[in-house]
Design a protein around this motif. Structure first.
Motif, PDB file in Angstrom:
ATOM      1  N   LYS A   1     -10.921  13.618  -0.823  1.00  0.00           N
ATOM      2  CA  LYS A   1     -10.222  12.396  -0.417  1.00  0.00           C
ATOM      3  C   LYS A   1     -10.987  11.235  -1.041  1.00  0.00           C
ATOM      4  O   LYS A   1     -12.218  11.141  -0.889  1.00  0.00           O
TER       5      LYS A   1
ATOM      6  N   ASP B   1     -10.994   6.951  -2.623  1.00  0.00           N
ATOM      7  CA  ASP B   1     -10.443   5.594  -2.749  1.00  0.00           C
ATOM      8  C   ASP B   1     -11.027   4.974  -4.011  1.00  0.00           C
ATOM      9  O   ASP B   1     -12.259   4.962  -4.195  1.00  0.00           O
TER      10      ASP B   1
ATOM     11  N   LYS C   1       0.825  -1.206   0.000  1.00  0.00           N
ATOM     12  CA  LYS C   1       0.000   0.000   0.000  1.00  0.00           C
ATOM     13  C   LYS C   1       0.862   1.259   0.000  1.00  0.00           C
ATOM     14  O   LYS C   1       1.842   1.361   0.730  1.00  0.00           O
TER      15      LYS C   1
ATOM     16  N   ASN D   1      -5.457   5.507  -2.921  1.00  0.00           N
ATOM     17  CA  ASN D   1      -6.047   6.328  -1.859  1.00  0.00           C
ATOM     18  C   ASN D   1      -5.473   7.729  -2.023  1.00  0.00           C
ATOM     19  O   ASN D   1      -4.347   7.996  -1.619  1.00  0.00           O
ATOM     20  N   TYR D   2      -6.255   8.614  -2.675  1.00  0.00           N
ATOM     21  CA  TYR D   2      -5.775   9.942  -3.024  1.00  0.00           C
ATOM     22  C   TYR D   2      -6.308  11.003  -2.065  1.00  0.00           C
ATOM     23  O   TYR D   2      -7.476  10.971  -1.654  1.00  0.00           O
ATOM     24  N   ASP D   3      -5.469  11.972  -1.750  1.00  0.00           N
ATOM     25  CA  ASP D   3      -5.921  13.183  -1.076  1.00  0.00           C
ATOM     26  C   ASP D   3      -6.508  14.136  -2.117  1.00  0.00           C
ATOM     27  O   ASP D   3      -6.242  14.023  -3.319  1.00  0.00           O
TER      28      ASP D   3
ATOM     29  N   LYS E   1       0.578   5.808  -0.498  1.00  0.00           N
ATOM     30  CA  LYS E   1      -0.308   6.960  -0.403  1.00  0.00           C
ATOM     31  C   LYS E   1      -0.192   7.806  -1.655  1.00  0.00           C
ATOM     32  O   LYS E   1       0.914   8.066  -2.148  1.00  0.00           O
ATOM     33  N   ASN E   2      -1.334   8.231  -2.182  1.00  0.00           N
ATOM     34  CA  ASN E   2      -1.405   9.149  -3.319  1.00  0.00           C
ATOM     35  C   ASN E   2      -0.793   8.607  -4.600  1.00  0.00           C
ATOM     36  O   ASN E   2      -0.316   9.363  -5.451  1.00  0.00           O
TER      37      ASN E   2
ATOM     38  N   ASN F   1     -15.022   5.391  -2.344  1.00  0.00           N
ATOM     39  CA  ASN F   1     -15.469   6.545  -1.573  1.00  0.00           C
ATOM     40  C   ASN F   1     -14.924   7.813  -2.207  1.00  0.00           C
ATOM     41  O   ASN F   1     -13.817   7.809  -2.735  1.00  0.00           O
TER      42      ASN F   1
END
Length: 236
Positions: free
Chosen positions: A225, A227, A140, A170-172, A142-143, A194
């Protein structure tokens, strides 16, 4: 580039009380001649199972079956001797091949379990049944997109009998990214878990799906934010 947009509220719906399921493609009592599949992606079910309930022992044959838990704990048992629990952060795959029987239950007596059930048509028939389950914590990121499934046993994630690659992201808010297809004859189906995201300029919200093909690359822009699940699969 060609696209097909599946808004979340156009999905099929089944509610048995113990099972509340939304179907991106025709499944069970839900049938839409325009939504049989997307290439070799045959089933994308968004399932919620009541506490302590589940699917009794039932057979599968010649299908690649992937489960991605989103919330809660799902108890799995099969006739290959596997008895496991899969939870959010895990991915499970069964290559049904010549035949496999299994059951899936919500392990909790207090909380619902939510998971994606995905079927991919294999590129080989009557293979020896195969089971695998891993935690995706080690891959996993991030971004950025991270791979959770491929056709290669030595690759990151689980593997199946099909030239398919699955990634999660999983993006900000405000993050942009892109995905380059492994094979330009393949297509990509994006499913939003989401949040809000633009995929190749198309705005998508939670549980929307978008299929894209005849393209080399797919772009993403997070409007919150968000997913997402990105599935590259053969179109034939």
């Amino acid at each position: 580039m060609k696209t097909i947009y599946h808004k979340s509220d156009t999905r099929g719906h089944t509610d048995f009380g113990w099972l509340n399921s939304y179907h991106s493609f025709s499944f069970g009592n839900y049938y839409d001649a325009q939504r049989i599949n997307f290439g070799t992606l045959r089933v994308l079910n968004d399932d919620t199972v009541a506490k302590g309930r589940g699917f009794g022992t039932h057979p599968h044959k010649n299908m690649e079956i992937i489960s991605i838990p989103l919330e809660g704990d799902l108890k799995h048992m099969d006739d290959m001797g596997n008895s496991t629990v899969i939870k959010a952060g895990d991915i499970q795959v069964m290559s049904a091949g010549t035949g496999i029987s299994h059951s899936e239950y919500n392990k909790s007596q207090e909380n619902e379990v939510k998971f994606l059930q995905i079927w991919v048509i294999p590129n080989e028939q009557n293979v020896t049944p195969h089971y695998d389950q891993i935690s995706i914590a080690d891959v996993k990121t991030k971004n950025s997109l991270y791979q959770i499934l491929s056709p290669n046993q030595d690759d990151s994630g689980v593997w199946i009998h099909q030239n398919a690659w699955f990634h999660l992201a999983n993006y900000d808010n405000g993050i942009t990214d892109s995905y380059t297809l492994k094979n330009e004859r393949n297509g990509v189906y994006v499913f939003v878990l989401n949040g809000e995201v633009e995929v190749a300029g198309q705005k998508l919200n939670s549980r929307d799906g978008l299929g894209l093909w005849e393209t080399k690359e797919v772009s993403f822009k997070a409007n919150s934010k968000v997913d997402i699940l990105v599935m590259e699969i053969p179109m034939t």
